[in-house]
Design an enzyme around this catalytic site. Structure first.
Site: not given
Lengths: 412, 89
Positions: A161, A300, A311, A332, A337, A397
């Protein structure tokens, strides 16, 4: 150190096939998340995604299309926009000092899936001869190099990502160190295939479709958030050495002034407060900035239980009490995403925020989570803002955390 | 329909070309049919002409007519081949 100017922007994304259209829809709080069409909708537990309105046949000839997976098609169009926006004529440049950096998580997912279907479902030997060339993760970067004759560094980054945030940061680094003068940098992802969606479903990390309103299914920072929604698209920027841009009379959108890169090493998927905090601090340090300088954070903000809480905690570590007053929004919530393309798309959005003095909202944040208690610009965009410095987070990830900072060009 | 016309129909459909572009002496590479494109075309030729092409990768198919001759050489023997008996009397 040499400075990096952002001279061109281009996107093909949910909510818009150009920067203006995308940003207008983001500011209006519209969502590009929808129920996916059949046959996907018939076979998935949560058949939602954020697709792009894009037909490759409108942009490429039939022979060309054979060689291009959808991911490369999206990228080539977005990159062309960035080049046009930058008014770049590579024929007038030293092309050995121009390069490409692309971020993608999956590469040619559609081609890969078609090939496996041919072999395993149809039991046929007739795999398309172009399969490898269309599916390979470096295909997009290679075609950009070929199409524009850019014979400098040509690199593809795949860090899930954060792939395209890394691509932008690494491209900027090459300009800063003097290897190159111009870099075309961005990301692309076309993950809305049955196999990919099914694999993501198996991880139990995708959002549950809202029964009343599928478009509201992605809910970053909300107590009712259930996961992320996959989207497709591409975003590119033209990056130039500052003096080079000024000398040719380029219009400079902003400066890419900070890049922080760290890794979570504790778990393959679980984010760490420490890793995200370090990445943000590293970006600030590389820009020579104090946290107080940041006027907006494009989070994010995936909409997963873990990311959003972590976050939030990391933002508090970095900004201290000021974390409660810096606007933080997750776009997002509207465009989904985009995996490998997310970093570049969100950086383009953040730069556009800088230029227009507008902060887009986090949508669908109707029920606050006690663990997520910052100012997420819930429900409505803020206009008329004095934005000089913005920060964009991408956490992945595998643990690669990439943070980018852009500063207004107007201060120079 | 002749082999040439059938092949032209295939290329018109797959490559969005015109019959005028597909004259017998037209160079395939100039029409956008590269070596990988030829491999893909082989699948369609097999289906359309009901033949099985050998696994070798012919490198001398440079023009439309080269492909016509290649197909004709394969079509004739495969159509004339006697049926293999499946049982003995």
């Amino acid at each position: 150190m040499r400075r990096v100017a952002i001279t061109g922007l281009g996107v093909v994304a949910p909510l818009g096939n150009c920067v203006d259209e995308l940003f207008t829809n983001l500011v209006a709080g519209r969502s590009g998340v929808c129920r996916l069409a059949a046959p996907l909708s018939e076979r998935l537990r949560s058949p939602i995604g954020a697709p792009v309105q894009f037909d490759g046949r409108a942009h490429f000839s039939a022979p060309r299309l054979r060689m291009l997976d959808r991911v490369s098609q999206l990228a080539l169009v977005a990159a062309a926009q960035a080049i046009a926006d930058a008014r770049l004529d590579f024929a007038a440049e030293r092309r050995e000092r121009c390069g490409v950096c692309v971020g993608t998580s999956l590469g040619g997912a559609e081609t890969t899936e078609d090939g496996y279907h041919t072999v395993y479902a149809e039991h046929s030997d007739r795999v398309k001869p172009y399969s490898v060339l269309a599916a390979m993760t470096n295909a997009t970067a290679s075609w950009l190099g070929i199409d524009y004759g850019l014979s400098g560094p040509n690199l593809t980054y795949s860090t899930a990502c954060s792939s395209s945030a890394v691509a932008l940061g690494e491209a900027a680094r090459r300009i800063q160190c003097g290897d190159v003068d111009i870099m075309l940098a961005g990301g692309a992802e076309a993950p809305l295939t049955f196999g990919v969606l099914r694999a993501w479903e198996a991880m139990r990390t995708l959002a549950v479709q809202d029964p009343q309103d599928p478009s509201s299914s992605c809910r970053p920072f909300a107590r009712t958030r259930t996961g992320l929604v996959l989207g497709e698209g591409a975003a590119f920027v033209a990056l130039e050495e500052w003096d080079h841009a000024v000398a040719r009379g380029a219009m400079i959108h902003a400066e890419l002034s900070g890049y922080g890169l760290t890794t979570d090493v504790t778990h393959i998927t679980r984010p760490s407060i420490e890793g995200q905090t370090s990445a943000m601090r590293a970006a600030l340090c590389s820009a020579g900035l104090h946290p107080d300088a940041i006027d907006y954070v494009n989070a994010h903000g995936t909409g997963t239980l873990q990311n959003d809480a972590v976050e939030t905690a990391a933002l508090k570590e970095v900004f201290g009490k000021r974390a409660y007053s810096v606007p933080v929004s997750s776009t997002k919530s509207m465009h989904g995403h985009l995996l490998g393309a997310a970093g570049a798309l969100e950086f383009v959005i953040a730069v556009t925020c800088l230029e227009r003095g507008i902060v887009p909202p986090t949508m669908h944040l109707d029920s606050p989570d006690a663990a997520c208690d910052l100012d997420y610009v819930a429900g409505r965009a803020r206009t008329g803002m004095m934005l000089r410095t913005v920060l964009s987070n991408s956490f992945a990830f595998g643990g690669t955390n990439a943070v980018l900072i852009a500063q207004t060009a107007a201060r120079h | 329909m002749s082999t040439l016309e059938t092949l032209q129909d295939l290329l018109i459909r797959e490559y969005k070309l015109t019959r005028e572009q597909l004259a017998p002496d037209a160079q395939l590479s100039a029409l956008g049919v590269d070596s990988l494109g030829m491999l893909e075309l082989m699948f369609q030729i097999e289906d359309r002409f009901g033949i099985t092409l050998p696994d070798d990768n012919p490198t001398n198919l440079l023009t439309v007519n080269d492909v016509v001759v290649y197909i004709d050489k394969l079509v004739a023997p495969q159509r004339e081949a006697p049926m293999t008996p499946t049982c003995t009397p």
